[in-house]
Design a protein around this motif. Structure first.
Motif, short mmCIF file in Angstrom:
data_model
loop_
_atom_site.label_atom_id
_atom_site.label_comp_id
_atom_site.label_asym_id
_atom_site.label_seq_id
_atom_site.Cartn_x
_atom_site.Cartn_y
_atom_site.Cartn_z
N LYS A 198 -73.63 -41.94 145.33
CA LYS A 198 -72.57 -41.36 144.93
C LYS A 198 -72.45 -39.95 145.25
O LYS A 198 -71.56 -39.39 145.81
CB LYS A 198 -72.40 -41.52 143.23
CG LYS A 198 -71.31 -40.53 142.63
CD LYS A 198 -71.22 -40.60 141.24
CE LYS A 198 -70.29 -39.81 140.45
NZ LYS A 198 -68.94 -39.65 141.04
N ALA A 199 -73.60 -39.02 145.00
CA ALA A 199 -73.61 -37.51 145.54
C ALA A 199 -73.43 -37.66 146.80
O ALA A 199 -72.79 -36.55 147.22
CB ALA A 199 -74.72 -37.00 144.96
N LEU A 200 -73.93 -38.30 147.71
CA LEU A 200 -73.65 -38.31 149.12
C LEU A 200 -72.21 -38.52 149.48
O LEU A 200 -71.68 -37.60 150.26
CB LEU A 200 -74.56 -39.50 149.85
CG LEU A 200 -76.05 -39.00 149.74
CD1 LEU A 200 -76.77 -40.41 150.47
CD2 LEU A 200 -76.52 -37.82 150.78
N ALA A 235 -86.19 -39.42 145.19
CA ALA A 235 -85.05 -39.91 145.13
C ALA A 235 -84.73 -40.95 146.58
O ALA A 235 -85.35 -40.77 147.34
CB ALA A 235 -83.63 -38.92 145.43
N THR A 265 -67.09 -43.15 143.12
CA THR A 265 -67.20 -41.83 143.76
C THR A 265 -65.87 -40.84 143.40
O THR A 265 -65.06 -41.60 142.49
CB THR A 265 -67.15 -42.03 145.24
OG1 THR A 265 -65.74 -42.66 145.56
CG2 THR A 265 -68.19 -42.80 146.04
N SER A 266 -65.84 -39.77 143.69
CA SER A 266 -64.57 -38.96 143.50
C SER A 266 -63.47 -39.78 144.64
O SER A 266 -63.88 -40.46 145.40
CB SER A 266 -64.54 -37.72 144.21
OG SER A 266 -65.04 -37.43 145.44
N ASP A 320 -77.03 -46.24 141.12
CA ASP A 320 -77.21 -45.46 142.28
C ASP A 320 -76.63 -43.75 142.29
O ASP A 320 -75.64 -43.68 143.28
CB ASP A 320 -76.38 -46.47 143.54
CG ASP A 320 -77.16 -47.82 143.69
OD1 ASP A 320 -78.64 -47.69 143.37
OD2 ASP A 320 -76.46 -48.69 143.93
N THR A 321 -77.22 -43.11 141.77
CA THR A 321 -76.51 -41.78 141.68
C THR A 321 -76.64 -40.98 142.91
O THR A 321 -75.83 -40.22 143.19
CB THR A 321 -77.17 -40.92 140.64
OG1 THR A 321 -78.64 -41.03 140.83
CG2 THR A 321 -77.10 -41.65 139.20
N GLU A 322 -77.80 -41.24 143.64
CA GLU A 322 -77.80 -40.46 144.94
C GLU A 322 -76.87 -40.74 145.98
O GLU A 322 -76.19 -40.10 146.75
CB GLU A 322 -79.32 -40.85 145.48
CG GLU A 322 -80.56 -40.27 144.70
CD GLU A 322 -81.11 -41.35 143.88
OE1 GLU A 322 -80.32 -42.36 143.68
OE2 GLU A 322 -82.16 -40.96 143.32
N ASP A 373 -69.50 -38.40 147.53
CA ASP A 373 -68.60 -37.23 147.01
C ASP A 373 -68.60 -35.97 148.00
O ASP A 373 -67.49 -35.42 148.15
CB ASP A 373 -69.05 -37.08 145.60
CG ASP A 373 -69.03 -37.82 144.41
OD1 ASP A 373 -68.05 -38.73 144.64
OD2 ASP A 373 -69.47 -37.59 143.30
N LYS A 374 -69.93 -35.75 148.35
CA LYS A 374 -69.68 -34.47 149.10
C LYS A 374 -69.01 -34.91 150.56
O LYS A 374 -68.25 -33.81 150.91
CB LYS A 374 -71.30 -34.07 149.79
CG LYS A 374 -71.39 -33.07 150.65
CD LYS A 374 -72.96 -32.83 151.13
CE LYS A 374 -73.21 -31.56 151.88
NZ LYS A 374 -72.47 -32.06 153.14
#
Length: 282
Positions: free
Chosen positions: A252-254, A26, A110-111, A248-250, A256-257
């Motif tokens: 987004k995950a960062l 990733a 993002t959320s 860029d899913t990684e 979102d957290k």
């Protein structure tokens, strides 16, 4: 072993090796370039010294500190921001961007980190009154559900001129519901419709409540006020979030957290009350 057999054995070996190749790692994000308008106070603004400030800028700095990522801010015109994001000119965009199904077809989000209502504004001495002033309504975008609120506003705004910033979720709302009974004038930035509203060149403007709250505090806008109901609900989508490229899913995950943490520990509430005087936590 024949040449054909040697070739087949080699091919099998290569195929077997390929099957056990480790997946690509990733992407590790150490620096992120984020675009904003820098002209939509109090969400984002440009200070006299040229630096950026506002709710979104302070929140983003907090998120990047949590993630130990370097944030680089640049300014971009709103109407070209999504194409520029897709073209790779920056990594993320933040400009009070409402998350809608139409935009989700083009970019990822993002959320949400905020959810806010919108309203019409008029000049206090214009004599124009709109039904529902002082109330809050929830619209869904379903014509039957929203009919009573929209019809009452249509009656009051018939023959009037409405100002709206171009290419926003509010632009679509105004065109969908008022284009046949009112003149609609688009502006590149929100302060431009305030200027014409204060000067009497338009009868009403439509924008985010949090934007108007900040705009009305300026001396040149002292004669402006909210008119009609505060309009919230799913008509504006899920709320406001960062826009980014779908691949860029990684990233987004960062974020979102980090957003979830900032909501849970009250950071979003504290910053929104500082900048908007209300809690816009989604």
């Amino acid at each position: 072993m024949t040449l054909r057999a040697l070739f087949a054995a080699g091919a099998l070996t290569l195929a077997t090796a390929a099957a056990f190749v480790a997946p690509a790692s990733a992407k590790e994000w150490k620096s992120v370039t984020i675009a904003t308008e820098g002209a939509y106070a109090p969400w984002n603004l440009t200070n006299p010294d040229g630096t950026l400030g506002g709710f979104e800028v302070e929140l983003t700095k907090n998120l990047c500190e949590r993630l130990k990522i370097e944030c680089k801010f640049i300014t971009s015109d709103w109407d070209g921001m999504i194409p520029a994001l897709k073209a790779g000119k920056f990594d993320m965009m933040m400009d009070a961007v409402s998350i809608t199904p139409e935009r989700e077809e083009v970019i990822a989000f993002t959320s949400p980190y905020a959810a806010t209502p919108a309203s019409f504004a008029v000049a206090k001495d214009s004599g124009l009154t709109l039904p529902g002033t002082g109330t809050t309504v929830k619209l869904t975008g379903d014509a039957a559900h929203d009919k009573a609120t929209v019809d009452a506003l249509r009656t009051a705004l018939k023959g009037k001129t409405i100002g709206i910033q171009t290419a926003t979720i509010y632009t679509k709302f105004v065109y969908d519901n008022f284009k046949d009974i009112a003149t609609i004038r688009e502006y590149k930035t929100a302060p431009e419709h305030d200027l014409d509203l204060a000067a009497g060149r338009i009868d009403a403007a439509f924008d985010d409540d949090t934007y108007f709250a900040a705009a009305f505090s300026k001396p040149e806008n002292a004669n402006l006020m909210i008119a009609g109901p505060e309009i919230g609900g799913t008509i504006w989508g899920k709320g406001e979030g960062f826009g980014l490229r779908k691949e860029d899913t990684e990233l987004k995950a960062l974020f979102d957290k980090a957003i979830a943490e900032a909501i849970a520990d009250g950071t979003v509430k504290t910053l929104s009350e500082k900048w908007f005087k209300i809690d816009v936590t989604p």
